[in-house]
Design an enzyme around this catalytic site. Structure first.
Site, PDB file in Angstrom:
ATOM      1  N   ASP A 174     -97.707  46.366 -19.040  1.00  0.00           N
ATOM      2  CA  ASP A 174     -98.153  47.522 -18.246  1.00  0.00           C
ATOM      3  C   ASP A 174     -97.338  47.758 -16.979  1.00  0.00           C
ATOM      4  O   ASP A 174     -96.669  46.864 -16.463  1.00  0.00           O
ATOM      5  CB  ASP A 174     -99.641  47.368 -17.875  1.00  0.00           C
ATOM      6  CG  ASP A 174     -99.913  46.078 -17.099  1.00  0.00           C
ATOM      7  OD1 ASP A 174     -99.336  45.026 -17.442  1.00  0.00           O
ATOM      8  OD2 ASP A 174    -100.697  46.120 -16.130  1.00  0.00           O
ATOM      9  N   GLU A 201    -102.141  43.829 -17.311  1.00  0.00           N
ATOM     10  CA  GLU A 201    -102.188  42.631 -16.459  1.00  0.00           C
ATOM     11  C   GLU A 201    -102.528  42.992 -15.024  1.00  0.00           C
ATOM     12  O   GLU A 201    -103.143  42.216 -14.307  1.00  0.00           O
ATOM     13  CB  GLU A 201    -100.831  41.899 -16.503  1.00  0.00           C
ATOM     14  CG  GLU A 201    -100.857  40.509 -15.863  1.00  0.00           C
ATOM     15  CD  GLU A 201    -100.881  40.539 -14.338  1.00  0.00           C
ATOM     16  OE1 GLU A 201    -101.588  39.714 -13.737  1.00  0.00           O
ATOM     17  OE2 GLU A 201    -100.217  41.405 -13.739  1.00  0.00           O
ATOM     18  N   ARG A 248     -94.648  24.482 -11.742  1.00  0.00           N
ATOM     19  CA  ARG A 248     -95.620  23.793 -10.905  1.00  0.00           C
ATOM     20  C   ARG A 248     -96.758  23.269 -11.777  1.00  0.00           C
ATOM     21  O   ARG A 248     -97.359  24.017 -12.535  1.00  0.00           O
ATOM     22  CB  ARG A 248     -96.200  24.727  -9.840  1.00  0.00           C
ATOM     23  CG  ARG A 248     -97.201  24.020  -8.948  1.00  0.00           C
ATOM     24  CD  ARG A 248     -97.771  24.881  -7.845  1.00  0.00           C
ATOM     25  NE  ARG A 248     -98.851  24.163  -7.201  1.00  0.00           N
ATOM     26  CZ  ARG A 248     -98.671  23.228  -6.253  1.00  0.00           C
ATOM     27  NH1 ARG A 248     -97.473  22.940  -5.821  1.00  0.00           N
ATOM     28  NH2 ARG A 248     -99.703  22.588  -5.746  1.00  0.00           N
TER      29      ARG A 248
END
Ligand code: ZN
Ligand code: ZN
Length: 401
Positions: A87, A144, A184
């Protein structure tokens, strides 16, 4: 890494670099035709059509415009999911690029055009060249940007129809040098909640405040009081953000208004801090309002949860990156971000890893450092070769025969 493996990584990068121009065109085509969340009709058609041609079993309709392409090979029982978002944003593009948006007021300012093109590039290379045994699910999700397309796909049965032992997603990162990848373990992106505090007072003449109950003054005290939650209630070694982004009350100088409305954005990097913020914001708003003789109505709406990367899966993902680009281009344990991401919902159900790929540091006059959601932003096309090489190696390693 052995000499053979090193050679393999080198060849893989070269192959995907050679294949990239086709997908740079795809990326620019998607960029020219951006679509808002749940309205990615053209984009999902394009994705589905390409996957079909490459021999993937294509499913549509999950989350509305979502597309899943599945490829099964060999007898392996392992399953893997790779996700890209499709999107765009309600932004007027100001890049001046030849492939600028032709949709007024809509722009791919977060690089989802690039994420989609990169996963399509990987889809092609994997279908034609990668040996594996198991099931690969390529997940192209809608919406999103704040609308939770990932959650919608999960509610529609994504993981029941396409079980995944592990899931991965990649997002570009302006400011991080192109060619670099950042990882991470643990919390990487913040939860994002929205709060509306409505203060009901008693309006009156601006000359006679003693006969009114002023919600504006109470609101001002609340704005300041909220800052003490981060500084006095949250553990100094934890992170939290409380931003009052809007404070609306009154219209003229000599009238005390009836009402004041505050809108907040609240972020945390652990579920515990998220709970604490909700409790303290609610308590403080109500108590503070009461002390000014007005009432507070607090509406607390939970958005995306904290995005938590699985340590084991992240270790694997990092190793793949290291073998592809070398340790010097890897940030093994980067700082978390206070922005949020709906892939967090998927990671609540399946172990996985969300990683960042450098969009460029802007050195040498490049535009790569322009932040996402800025009208001047553009995805770095060099990431299509690197990103698709990374996905290809990851599939090969994860779904080893
Ligand atoms: Zn974004
Ligand atoms: Zn994004």
């Amino acid at each position: 890494m052995s000499v053979v493996e090193e050679r393999h990584a080198h060849d893989l990068l070269a192959a995907l670099k050679a294949q990239a121009p086709e997908f740079i065109e795809v990326r620019r085509d998607i960029h020219r035709h951006p679509e808002m969340g749940y309205k990615e009709y053209r984009t999902s058609d394009l994705v589905a059509e390409r996957l079909q041609k490459l021999g993937y079993r294509v499913s549509r309709g999950l989350g509305g415009t979502g597309v899943v392409g599945q490829l099964r090979r060999g007898q392996g029982i392992k399953t893997l999911g790779l996700r890209a978002d499709m999107d765009a944003l309600p932004i007027v593009e100001e890049t001046g690029l030849p492939y600028s948006s032709c949709m007024p007021g809509i722009m791919h300012a977060c690089g989802h055009d690039g994420h989609t093109a990169t996963l399509l590039a990987a889809a092609k290379h994997i279908a034609g060249n990668v040996q594996f045994s198991g099931t690969l699910n390529l997940i192209f999700q809608p919406a999103e940007e704040g609308l939770g397309g990932a959650k919608k796909m999960l509610e529609d049965g994504l993981l029941q129809q396409f079980p995944c032992d592990a899931v991965f997603a990649m997002h570009n990162m302006p400011g991080l040098a192109q060619g670099h990848l950042m990882f991470r373990e643990g919390p990487m992106m913040a939860s994002s909640d929205y709060v509306t505090i409505t203060l009901h007072g008693k309006g009156g003449h601006g000359a006679m405040p003693h006969q009114a109950a002023d919600p504006l003054v109470a609101g001002a005290a609340i704005v300041l009081g909220l800052q003490s939650i981060v500084s006095r209630n949250v553990d100094p070694l934890e992170s939290a953000v409380i931003t009052v982004g809007s404070f609306q009350s009154g219209s003229v100088n000599n009238v005390i208004p009836q009402q004041a409305v505050l809108s907040l954005s609240v972020r945390a990097l652990s579920p515990e801090v998220r709970e604490l913020l909700q409790k303290r914001i609610t308590e403080l708003a109500q108590a503070q309002a009461q002390s000014y003789g007005v009432s507070a109505q607090v509406e607390y709406q939970r958005g995306y949860p904290v995005l938590v990367n699985d340590p084991g899966v992240t270790h694997f993902a990092r190793q793949v990156a290291q073998d592809l680009v070398g340790a010097a281009r890897i940030t093994p344990q980067g700082k978390p971000l206070t922005s949020s991401e709906d892939f967090a919902y998927v990671l609540e159900q399946v172990p996985g890893c969300y990683l960042l790929i450098g969009n460029g540091s802007g050195e040498g006059g490049g535009h790569g450092a322009c932040m996402v959601h800025n009208p001047g932003y553009d995805f770095n096309d060099d990431n299509i070769a690197l990103g698709s090489a990374y996905w290809s190696l990851l599939v090969e390693r994860y779904l080893q025969g």
